[in-house]
Design a protein around this motif. Sequence first.
Motif, PDB file in Angstrom:
ATOM      1  N   GLU A  78      -0.140   7.470   7.646  1.00 52.02           N
ATOM      2  CA  GLU A  78      -0.812   8.152   7.213  1.00 52.02           C
ATOM      3  C   GLU A  78      -1.973   8.701   8.000  1.00 52.02           C
ATOM      4  O   GLU A  78      -1.914  10.346   6.937  1.00 52.02           O
ATOM      5  CB  GLU A  78      -2.241   6.618   7.981  1.00 52.02           C
ATOM      6  N   THR A  93       3.263  -5.146   7.622  1.00 55.07           N
ATOM      7  CA  THR A  93       2.475  -4.255   8.985  1.00 55.07           C
ATOM      8  C   THR A  93       1.718  -5.660   9.706  1.00 55.07           C
ATOM      9  O   THR A  93       1.681  -6.406  10.062  1.00 55.07           O
ATOM     10  CB  THR A  93       1.007  -3.440   8.114  1.00 55.07           C
ATOM     11  N   SER A 127       6.450  -3.450  12.127  1.00 56.25           N
ATOM     12  CA  SER A 127       6.002  -2.502  10.950  1.00 56.25           C
ATOM     13  C   SER A 127       7.206  -2.498   9.458  1.00 56.25           C
ATOM     14  O   SER A 127       8.562  -2.181  10.396  1.00 56.25           O
ATOM     15  CB  SER A 127       5.315  -1.503  10.910  1.00 56.25           C
ATOM     16  N   GLN A 167      11.523  -0.417   9.231  1.00 54.77           N
ATOM     17  CA  GLN A 167      11.416  -1.344  10.495  1.00 54.77           C
ATOM     18  C   GLN A 167      11.820  -0.666  11.792  1.00 54.77           C
ATOM     19  O   GLN A 167      12.252  -0.024  12.015  1.00 54.77           O
ATOM     20  CB  GLN A 167      12.491  -2.395   9.923  1.00 54.77           C
ATOM     21  N   PHE A 208       3.546   0.629   2.177  1.00 58.25           N
ATOM     22  CA  PHE A 208       3.771  -0.298   3.479  1.00 58.25           C
ATOM     23  C   PHE A 208       4.585  -1.584   2.887  1.00 58.25           C
ATOM     24  O   PHE A 208       3.353  -2.342   1.686  1.00 58.25           O
ATOM     25  CB  PHE A 208       2.173  -0.477   3.720  1.00 58.25           C
ATOM     26  N   PHE A 224       8.843  -0.313   5.958  1.00 54.09           N
ATOM     27  CA  PHE A 224       8.537   0.414   4.675  1.00 54.09           C
ATOM     28  C   PHE A 224       9.152   0.576   4.191  1.00 54.09           C
ATOM     29  O   PHE A 224      10.433   0.610   4.412  1.00 54.09           O
ATOM     30  CB  PHE A 224       8.032   1.442   5.658  1.00 54.09           C
ATOM     31  N   ARG A 274       0.962  -0.989   0.156  1.00 53.18           N
ATOM     32  CA  ARG A 274       0.010  -0.204   0.242  1.00 53.18           C
ATOM     33  C   ARG A 274       1.379   1.630   0.049  1.00 53.18           C
ATOM     34  O   ARG A 274       1.589   1.141   0.992  1.00 53.18           O
ATOM     35  CB  ARG A 274      -1.517   0.167   1.178  1.00 53.18           C
ATOM     36  N   HIS A 293       4.268   3.451  13.252  1.00 47.69           N
ATOM     37  CA  HIS A 293       4.543   4.008  12.308  1.00 47.69           C
ATOM     38  C   HIS A 293       3.719   4.370  11.026  1.00 47.69           C
ATOM     39  O   HIS A 293       3.522   5.004  10.755  1.00 47.69           O
ATOM     40  CB  HIS A 293       5.850   3.638  12.413  1.00 47.69           C
ATOM     41  N   GLU A 294       2.667   3.149  11.183  1.00 45.98           N
ATOM     42  CA  GLU A 294       1.883   2.680  10.148  1.00 45.98           C
ATOM     43  C   GLU A 294       0.797   3.552  10.549  1.00 45.98           C
ATOM     44  O   GLU A 294       0.147   4.890   9.314  1.00 45.98           O
ATOM     45  CB  GLU A 294       1.267   1.433   9.859  1.00 45.98           C
ATOM     46  N   ARG A 295       0.223   3.997  11.632  1.00 45.14           N
ATOM     47  CA  ARG A 295      -0.483   5.143  11.325  1.00 45.14           C
ATOM     48  C   ARG A 295      -0.250   6.142  11.910  1.00 45.14           C
ATOM     49  O   ARG A 295      -1.153   7.513  10.856  1.00 45.14           O
ATOM     50  CB  ARG A 295      -1.518   4.709  13.426  1.00 45.14           C
ATOM     51  N   SER A 297       4.629  -2.488  16.052  1.00 43.71           N
ATOM     52  CA  SER A 297       3.312  -1.907  14.940  1.00 43.71           C
ATOM     53  C   SER A 297       2.153  -2.013  15.677  1.00 43.71           C
ATOM     54  O   SER A 297       2.592  -3.297  16.584  1.00 43.71           O
ATOM     55  CB  SER A 297       3.654  -3.167  13.915  1.00 43.71           C
ATOM     56  N   PRO A 298       1.420  -1.410  15.618  1.00 51.04           N
ATOM     57  CA  PRO A 298       0.604  -0.377  14.038  1.00 51.04           C
ATOM     58  C   PRO A 298       1.335   1.387  14.559  1.00 51.04           C
ATOM     59  O   PRO A 298       0.981   1.663  13.143  1.00 51.04           O
ATOM     60  CB  PRO A 298      -0.140  -0.798  14.150  1.00 51.04           C
TER      61      PRO A 298
END
Length: 183
Positions: free
Chosen positions: A135, A26, A34, A123, A23, A36, A12, A130-132, A127-128
């Motif tokens: 975003e 995840t 995570s 890395q 991503f 990326f 993604r 750094h994903e959030r 997680s999550p």
Amino acid sequence: MSGLIVPPGAGRKLVTKAQEVTFKVTGADGSSISFFEVVVPPGFDVGAHTHQRSQEFFYVLDGELDLLAFEPVDRTEESWYDWKSAAGDRAVRASAGSCMFIPPGTPHAFRNSTDKPARMLFQSYPSPDHERYFEEICEIFSAGRTVSSDAVQKLRDSYDVQQITPLRYGPPVPQNSPAARGA
């Protein structure tokens, strides 16, 4: 149970004028870490910062990045380019194949002071988080012509990012300048 294979170019993607993040693996994939792929454009400086709960790993895939991973003798709030550790460490110009590990609490930064994009594998644990974060920061970067420093700071405060020097996105630092040389 099975693993996950992510082919080149897959994942993604979040793309803004200031960054491109793909991503790769995840928390939704069952991972506690995570992963990326990040394209760092010329002139981007994440700013020196720390995390109290997270640890990170960066691996330069293409291009060059200036990397910092130590506690300086003197923390300056305007720029990390001239920081020096008690042991004499300074920021490093890192090329493809270089990596940087960041334990919790360690000041760190990266910037692209060249005129070409750089690409890195990033890395983050756990997680999550750094994903959030990615975003939400992409939403901020996409919101208009200028980036609200207040919105970035509020976001960073909510995701365990203690900013020391500012995030910057603009023309790269000229290669012969004292900042580019780390002088």
